[in-house]
Scaffold this motif. Structure first.
Motif, PDB file in Angstrom:
ATOM      1  N   ASN A  31      23.116  24.811  38.638  1.00 53.25           N
ATOM      2  CA  ASN A  31      22.971  25.376  37.301  1.00 53.25           C
ATOM      3  C   ASN A  31      24.321  25.432  36.598  1.00 53.25           C
ATOM      4  OD1 ASN A  31      20.116  26.080  37.546  1.00 53.25           O
ATOM      5  ND2 ASN A  31      20.807  27.640  38.996  1.00 53.25           N
ATOM      6  N   LEU A  32      24.283  25.444  35.261  1.00 49.81           N
ATOM      7  CA  LEU A  32      25.513  25.638  34.514  1.00 49.81           C
ATOM      8  C   LEU A  32      26.102  26.998  34.861  1.00 49.81           C
ATOM      9  CD1 LEU A  32      24.602  24.277  30.971  1.00 49.81           C
ATOM     10  CD2 LEU A  32      26.220  23.293  32.590  1.00 49.81           C
ATOM     11  N   ARG A  33      27.399  27.039  35.013  1.00 52.57           N
ATOM     12  CA  ARG A  33      28.063  28.280  35.417  1.00 52.57           C
ATOM     13  C   ARG A  33      28.594  29.027  34.200  1.00 52.57           C
ATOM     14  NH1 ARG A  33      33.565  28.898  39.091  1.00 52.57           N
ATOM     15  NH2 ARG A  33      33.473  31.158  39.366  1.00 52.57           N
ATOM     16  N   TYR A  34      28.249  30.287  34.112  1.00 53.31           N
ATOM     17  CA  TYR A  34      28.767  31.164  33.067  1.00 53.31           C
ATOM     18  C   TYR A  34      29.513  32.312  33.721  1.00 53.31           C
ATOM     19  CZ  TYR A  34      25.486  28.734  29.981  1.00 53.31           C
ATOM     20  OH  TYR A  34      24.814  27.782  29.273  1.00 53.31           O
ATOM     21  N   VAL A  35      30.586  32.750  33.094  1.00 57.59           N
ATOM     22  CA  VAL A  35      31.350  33.857  33.659  1.00 57.59           C
ATOM     23  C   VAL A  35      30.708  35.174  33.236  1.00 57.59           C
ATOM     24  CG1 VAL A  35      32.963  34.030  31.712  1.00 57.59           C
ATOM     25  CG2 VAL A  35      33.678  34.758  33.984  1.00 57.59           C
ATOM     26  N   ALA A  36      30.684  36.133  34.147  1.00 58.74           N
ATOM     27  CA  ALA A  36      30.065  37.427  33.860  1.00 58.74           C
ATOM     28  C   ALA A  36      30.937  38.254  32.928  1.00 58.74           C
ATOM     29  CB  ALA A  36      29.829  38.186  35.172  1.00 58.74           C
TER      30      ALA A  36
ATOM     31  N   PHE B 283      32.734  44.799  31.874  1.00 58.72           N
ATOM     32  CA  PHE B 283      33.282  45.672  30.838  1.00 58.72           C
ATOM     33  C   PHE B 283      34.724  46.082  31.161  1.00 58.72           C
ATOM     34  CE2 PHE B 283      34.023  49.748  28.797  1.00 58.72           C
ATOM     35  CZ  PHE B 283      33.586  49.490  27.510  1.00 58.72           C
ATOM     36  N   PRO B 284      35.627  45.987  30.172  1.00 60.13           N
ATOM     37  CA  PRO B 284      35.404  45.738  28.739  1.00 60.13           C
ATOM     38  C   PRO B 284      35.640  44.295  28.305  1.00 60.13           C
ATOM     39  CG  PRO B 284      37.614  46.548  29.042  1.00 60.13           C
ATOM     40  CD  PRO B 284      37.020  46.448  30.424  1.00 60.13           C
ATOM     41  N   HIS B 285      35.609  43.334  29.235  1.00 55.77           N
ATOM     42  CA  HIS B 285      35.956  41.955  28.906  1.00 55.77           C
ATOM     43  C   HIS B 285      34.709  41.128  28.619  1.00 55.77           C
ATOM     44  CE1 HIS B 285      39.794  43.242  30.377  1.00 55.77           C
ATOM     45  NE2 HIS B 285      39.346  43.394  31.608  1.00 55.77           N
ATOM     46  N   LYS B 286      34.664  40.509  27.434  1.00 58.62           N
ATOM     47  CA  LYS B 286      33.542  39.641  27.046  1.00 58.62           C
ATOM     48  C   LYS B 286      33.984  38.196  27.250  1.00 58.62           C
ATOM     49  CE  LYS B 286      29.456  39.014  24.947  1.00 58.62           C
ATOM     50  NZ  LYS B 286      29.111  37.649  25.359  1.00 58.62           N
ATOM     51  N   GLY B 287      33.479  37.582  28.319  1.00 57.93           N
ATOM     52  CA  GLY B 287      33.873  36.210  28.610  1.00 57.93           C
ATOM     53  C   GLY B 287      35.342  36.119  28.993  1.00 57.93           C
ATOM     54  N   TYR B 288      35.935  34.976  28.704  1.00 57.88           N
ATOM     55  CA  TYR B 288      37.355  34.774  29.010  1.00 57.88           C
ATOM     56  C   TYR B 288      38.222  35.447  27.948  1.00 57.88           C
ATOM     57  CZ  TYR B 288      35.891  31.209  32.374  1.00 57.88           C
ATOM     58  OH  TYR B 288      35.322  30.547  33.429  1.00 57.88           O
ATOM     59  N   ILE B 289      39.385  35.931  28.346  1.00 60.11           N
ATOM     60  CA  ILE B 289      40.265  36.633  27.406  1.00 60.11           C
ATOM     61  C   ILE B 289      41.479  35.790  27.023  1.00 60.11           C
ATOM     62  CG2 ILE B 289      39.494  38.893  28.195  1.00 60.11           C
ATOM     63  CD1 ILE B 289      42.093  39.160  29.797  1.00 60.11           C
ATOM     64  N   TRP B 290      41.458  34.499  27.354  1.00 60.18           N
ATOM     65  CA  TRP B 290      42.476  33.526  26.973  1.00 60.18           C
ATOM     66  C   TRP B 290      41.787  32.167  26.969  1.00 60.18           C
ATOM     67  CZ3 TRP B 290      40.995  33.863  31.791  1.00 60.18           C
ATOM     68  CH2 TRP B 290      41.343  34.967  32.580  1.00 60.18           C
ATOM     69  N   ASN B 291      42.501  31.131  26.525  1.00 60.60           N
ATOM     70  CA  ASN B 291      42.016  29.768  26.740  1.00 60.60           C
ATOM     71  C   ASN B 291      42.302  29.420  28.199  1.00 60.60           C
ATOM     72  OD1 ASN B 291      41.192  28.964  24.027  1.00 60.60           O
ATOM     73  ND2 ASN B 291      43.360  29.121  23.517  1.00 60.60           N
TER      74      ASN B 291
ATOM     75  N   TYR C 189      36.072  39.712  38.234  1.00 61.27           N
ATOM     76  CA  TYR C 189      35.094  38.830  37.591  1.00 61.27           C
ATOM     77  C   TYR C 189      34.018  38.285  38.524  1.00 61.27           C
ATOM     78  CZ  TYR C 189      37.116  34.320  39.175  1.00 61.27           C
ATOM     79  OH  TYR C 189      37.537  33.243  39.911  1.00 61.27           O
ATOM     80  N   LYS C 190      34.237  38.303  39.832  1.00 57.98           N
ATOM     81  CA  LYS C 190      33.232  37.802  40.769  1.00 57.98           C
ATOM     82  C   LYS C 190      32.357  38.906  41.360  1.00 57.98           C
ATOM     83  CE  LYS C 190      35.320  33.448  42.253  1.00 57.98           C
ATOM     84  NZ  LYS C 190      35.739  32.632  43.417  1.00 57.98           N
ATOM     85  N   VAL C 191      32.677  40.134  41.062  1.00 60.39           N
ATOM     86  CA  VAL C 191      31.911  41.254  41.621  1.00 60.39           C
ATOM     87  C   VAL C 191      30.428  41.196  41.225  1.00 60.39           C
ATOM     88  CG1 VAL C 191      31.663  43.771  41.632  1.00 60.39           C
ATOM     89  CG2 VAL C 191      33.928  42.740  41.890  1.00 60.39           C
ATOM     90  N   PRO C 192      30.083  40.851  39.956  1.00 57.99           N
ATOM     91  CA  PRO C 192      28.660  40.753  39.622  1.00 57.99           C
ATOM     92  C   PRO C 192      27.892  39.733  40.451  1.00 57.99           C
ATOM     93  CG  PRO C 192      29.955  40.912  37.617  1.00 57.99           C
ATOM     94  CD  PRO C 192      30.924  40.709  38.745  1.00 57.99           C
ATOM     95  N   ASP C 193      28.602  38.774  41.072  1.00 57.80           N
ATOM     96  CA  ASP C 193      27.951  37.790  41.947  1.00 57.80           C
ATOM     97  C   ASP C 193      27.803  38.292  43.374  1.00 57.80           C
ATOM     98  OD1 ASP C 193      27.831  35.958  39.839  1.00 57.80           O
ATOM     99  OD2 ASP C 193      29.831  35.166  40.288  1.00 57.80           O
TER     100      ASP C 193
ATOM    101  N   PRO D 232      20.970  30.829  28.514  1.00 60.25           N
ATOM    102  CA  PRO D 232      20.138  31.946  28.990  1.00 60.25           C
ATOM    103  C   PRO D 232      20.597  33.279  28.413  1.00 60.25           C
ATOM    104  CG  PRO D 232      21.606  31.183  30.729  1.00 60.25           C
ATOM    105  CD  PRO D 232      21.731  30.200  29.612  1.00 60.25           C
ATOM    106  N   SER D 233      19.660  34.172  28.205  1.00 55.94           N
ATOM    107  CA  SER D 233      19.980  35.485  27.629  1.00 55.94           C
ATOM    108  C   SER D 233      20.879  36.300  28.553  1.00 55.94           C
ATOM    109  CB  SER D 233      18.694  36.267  27.342  1.00 55.94           C
ATOM    110  OG  SER D 233      17.944  36.450  28.541  1.00 55.94           O
TER     111      SER D 233
END
Length: 215
Positions: free
Chosen positions: A5-10, A13-21, A121-125, A204-205
């Motif tokens: 599956n396509l990988r998305y980062v979790a 909180f308080p970080h929405k996605g990546y915080i840099w390029n 960032y990997k804790v939700p996994d 995905p939502s």
């Protein structure tokens, strides 16, 4: 892709996605058979990762020239995984940033947020928090450049077949003295043999789900 599956980062909180390029430095390789003398861990079999702190949000696959500022030594599941802090040389503030202390001074809280992001960032996994070498302290520009140069040497050994590539495909068209160098016709054949692009899958939502947990 991850597990088909396509990988998305979790979003932890308080970080929405990546915080840099988030990108990588070409012609570098963190050798999984080399134990780093500073971290005590072997490389993660990838190029060196970069975190560009510039103001421009880059597009996927975009190539930019950067100024190296420092580095963080992440220990990801027991492997050395350097994160080099950089700024786009075309950023209007690039002249003000020359070393890691400039980031601390001009973007207060950014380095601390970077450590927090990589730690959790990997804790939700279902994985444990990541660890760091040097007690999660950032190393300066000179240290980062030394690390980049050493991983460039590992890459040179890889592309010249002086070290075992394992499952990596080192086929290329640009390193003329590499035993993996192929002709333009061979490269074109690989591209033409690739499966045609299908319709874009909907996002995905769950990508917008927030994750919270106590420190």
């Amino acid at each position: 892709m991850k597990k088909g599956n396509l990988r998305y980062v979790a979003n932890v909180f308080p970080h929405k996605g990546y915080i840099w390029n988030y990108g990588a430095i070409p012609q570098t390789w963190e050798d999984p058979n080399h134990k780093d003398s500073d971290t005590g861990c072997c490389g993660d079999n990838d190029p060196i990762d970069i975190c560009d702190i510039g103001n421009k949000v880059c597009s996927q696959g975009e190539i930019i020239k950067v100024k190296v500022l420092g580095t963080l030594a992440l220990i990801d599941e027991g492997e050395t995984d350097w994160k080099v802090i950089v700024i786009n040389t075309e950023d209007p503030e690039a002249a003000d940033f020359n070393d890691i202390d400039d980031v601390r001074r001009l973007k207060p809280g950014y380095l601390e947020a970077t450590v927090d992001w990589f730690k959790r960032y990997k804790v939700p996994d279902g994985k444990p928090e990541n660890q760091f070498a040097f007690n999660a302290e950032f190393k300066d520009r000179d240290f980062a450049i030394k690390t980049i140069k050493s991983t460039n040497e590992f890459w040179k050994a890889l592309i010249s077949k002086r070290t075992n590539a394992g499952e990596l495909n080192c086929m290329n068209t640009s390193v003329s003295d590499s035993p993996f160098c192929c002709s333009a016709a061979d490269a074109d054949a690989v591209v033409k043999s690739a499966r045609a692009l299908g319709e874009q899958d909907p996002i995905p939502s769950s990508v917008d789900t927030w994750f919270y947990y106590e420190m």
